[in-house]
Design an enzyme around this catalytic site. Sequence first.
Site, mmCIF file in Angstrom:
data_model
loop_
_atom_site.group_PDB
_atom_site.id
_atom_site.type_symbol
_atom_site.label_atom_id
_atom_site.label_comp_id
_atom_site.label_asym_id
_atom_site.label_seq_id
_atom_site.Cartn_x
_atom_site.Cartn_y
_atom_site.Cartn_z
ATOM 1 N N LYS A 94 0.970 -1.254 -0.091
ATOM 2 C CA LYS A 94 0.078 -0.066 0.008
ATOM 3 C C LYS A 94 0.755 1.313 -0.010
ATOM 4 C CE LYS A 94 -3.706 2.207 2.640
ATOM 5 N NZ LYS A 94 -4.630 2.191 3.546
ATOM 6 N N SER A 169 -8.704 3.768 2.485
ATOM 7 C CA SER A 169 -7.868 4.209 1.585
ATOM 8 C C SER A 169 -7.116 3.066 0.916
ATOM 9 C CB SER A 169 -6.772 4.940 2.524
ATOM 10 O OG SER A 169 -6.406 4.258 3.668
ATOM 11 N N SER A 193 -10.217 1.736 6.557
ATOM 12 C CA SER A 193 -9.626 1.634 5.380
ATOM 13 C C SER A 193 -9.327 0.451 4.864
ATOM 14 C CB SER A 193 -8.362 2.765 5.211
ATOM 15 O OG SER A 193 -8.390 4.098 5.456
#
Length: 493
Positions: A94, A169, A193
């Site tokens: 990520k 996210s 997220s």
Amino acid sequence: MTRFETNLPHATLQQEIVALDALPLSEAIRSRQLSCREVMQAYLEQIDRFNPRVNALVALRPAEELLAEADERDRQLARGHWLGWMHGMPQAVKDLAACAGLPTSMGSPLFAGQLAQHDAIAVERVRAAGAIFIGKSNVPEFGLGSQSYNSVFGTTGNAYDPSLCAGGSSGGAAAALALRLLPVADGSDMMGSLRNPAAFNNVYGLRPSQGRVPFGPTPELFAQQLATEGPMGRSVADVAALLRTQAGPHRAAPLALSSTADLIGPLQRDFAGARIGWLGDLGGRLPMEAGLLALCESALADFRDLGCHVEDCQPEFDLERLWNCWLVHRQWLVAGSLAKAHADPTKRALLKPEAIWEVESGLGLSAADVYQASLDRSDWYRAVEKLFERYDFLLLPSAQVFPFDATLHWPKAIAGREMDTYHRWMEVVIGATLAGIPAMSVPVGFNPAGLPMGLQIMGPAQADLAVLQLAHAHEQLTQWVRNCPPPLLKEAD
């Protein structure tokens, strides 16, 4: 006779490889039924085929470099040297976490192209387990908001409809998993997220207990306790395997839990008689898009089929107080990390409006405001613990809307109720974050438009294994991931 016949047509073998969950793939590599080169080649072809549709993976490394690393992993196996369960498996980190040698842009033009000089703790552990890092997964700028768009790499589309939002996210990670661009994925979660994008893409995402996965290296070690890194996968077993890799104490993270012994155990468990509290829309507090609450409520029958006793419940807590507590914590922490950039007019001009709002709100807080918010958070934890005196688990929708138009930065209203901040539409996830408890989004089906949704399974503090066990039982009963792949995959056949 191996499962993988060498005389299969190339396209068929490629699809069989990427269709494997991470643990079966790991075993196929370890037993040398599949070479690391075959696996890497299969995933690179899948990425070439589908990533242009969704923009889930970014900063991808050249194919020849990745295949050379895969060849080295094969040579290691030939010498009897197996690094761990992720040996030779493609992994994309990520883009909020550092991975040595790869850009860590955090979706911000302030850091575009900046190469990391070190690994984050969780990334270091995945590297040690044998993974090959192929690039990064896309995020919103600084991870702010559950919509994965930024001015560096663009917008990530939903695996089930690329014109719609993938969540965030960890939106890039979730869409990549659903489209089989990765076997398993890391993510992180401050405000849902790991949970919201899992729900939006029909995969699994676990926000672990506070301290379960050490966070860092980071300049500040003690106050930044809302965000945590964690695992995502297409199966609960894969999520559990990645969590065991990420978790454990680290000298650079003084608040990390000291042991992983409580994560060891079978996922199979009898849930007859388990007590579950259904929080619904928190007594009307949370507006929900039409059909979403009904879909989640229909999934309660699955838990009853497992032998659980399910009943409605509500926390004894003023939920407006909880929201205000959330605002103070988030604004204070975001201001702490971005205030220097905000103070520079040139850099401030490169921050998205939501980041500027967070910083300026945070700069207006007093020490007394922050301390009161900590008291409020402590009272919230006690209210949640009181619920767990009566219930073994709590259930709550993973989101308040279905995936929405990817050109929208955030929903301005839900069911006719105006959203007063850019993240109010995600209020459903703050309870688990502020309590520091494990919360896992599990798929529970689709609306008439074919858009997925998930349900949060929440357990008491440090009961991560129990949450995984209930999620596993639900998975065996429903099989939403296996039975309902993204239509894009079928269109391409």
